[in-house]
Write an enzyme that holds these catalytic residues in place. Sequence first.
Site, PDB file in Angstrom:
ATOM      1  N   ARG A  71      89.876  10.148  11.723  1.00  0.00           N
ATOM      2  CA  ARG A  71      89.142  10.655  12.664  1.00  0.00           C
ATOM      3  C   ARG A  71      88.183   9.803  12.704  1.00  0.00           C
ATOM      4  O   ARG A  71      86.954  11.089  13.525  1.00  0.00           O
ATOM      5  CB  ARG A  71      89.403  12.010  13.001  1.00  0.00           C
ATOM      6  N   ASP A  72      87.081   9.573  12.040  1.00  0.00           N
ATOM      7  CA  ASP A  72      85.783   8.883  12.214  1.00  0.00           C
ATOM      8  C   ASP A  72      85.805   7.629  12.090  1.00  0.00           C
ATOM      9  O   ASP A  72      84.608   7.284  10.853  1.00  0.00           O
ATOM     10  CB  ASP A  72      85.582   9.915  10.947  1.00  0.00           C
ATOM     11  N   ILE A  73      86.836   6.560  12.057  1.00  0.00           N
ATOM     12  CA  ILE A  73      86.477   4.534  12.247  1.00  0.00           C
ATOM     13  C   ILE A  73      85.374   4.622  13.216  1.00  0.00           C
ATOM     14  O   ILE A  73      85.737   5.065  14.324  1.00  0.00           O
ATOM     15  CB  ILE A  73      87.898   4.058  12.091  1.00  0.00           C
ATOM     16  N   THR A 126      83.169  11.228  17.082  1.00  0.00           N
ATOM     17  CA  THR A 126      81.898  10.551  17.565  1.00  0.00           C
ATOM     18  C   THR A 126      81.992   9.830  18.337  1.00  0.00           C
ATOM     19  O   THR A 126      83.301   8.858  19.093  1.00  0.00           O
ATOM     20  CB  THR A 126      81.840   8.880  16.422  1.00  0.00           C
ATOM     21  N   ASN A 184      80.644   3.987   9.034  1.00  0.00           N
ATOM     22  CA  ASN A 184      81.607   3.908   8.082  1.00  0.00           C
ATOM     23  C   ASN A 184      82.150   3.076   7.777  1.00  0.00           C
ATOM     24  O   ASN A 184      83.802   2.860   7.336  1.00  0.00           O
ATOM     25  CB  ASN A 184      82.770   4.915   8.885  1.00  0.00           C
TER      26      ASN A 184
END
Length: 190
Positions: A53-55, A96, A59
């Site tokens: 859920r935050d690629i 994001t 990161n």
Amino acid sequence: TDTLYIIEQRIDGEELRKRIESGERFTLKEAVEFLEQGLIFIKQLEEKKIVHRDIKPENIIISKPDGKVYFLDFGIARILGMPSLTKTEALAGPHTPGYAAPEQFNNLKSEIDSRADLFSIGVVTYECLSGKNPFRDGATSHLDILQRTITITPVSFKIQGDTQHQFMGLLSSLMGKFPSRRPKDATQAL
């Protein structure tokens, strides 16, 4: 008393965001290798029923010696089938802007699976090739980015060597507005 330790691997590499900001762009070969590693990573998460859920470029680290891609920060990852920490009535799920799939930021829990990560890896790969996030570029606010994510279809651009637009076609399918328009899982995308 018990002591809890976390042992982390040190990676000799560069944050992908810095590479993008330096003006360096991926070649088709680099983009294919990057996306393949990303899809293998997502496939491993699928096997464990995890959605990252935050690629996003912040990161991701690419190691200097061999170009291996490392995905970091599982801070908002979710194990499917486990109780959610996000309130069901919340208007927005953790995300994001510019990288999260519409079903993720709209907190449509029943629709969130690895296809949200496929959306994100498609956006990141597009950005590595073009230098621009298709939803953030020109946006004036957080809400504007979310609105663009729902309404804008990223411009198909010519990738040197992608003579039949097959790679761009794959990226477009990964960035589909609806989960049903994306590959059903990382294996199909691979």
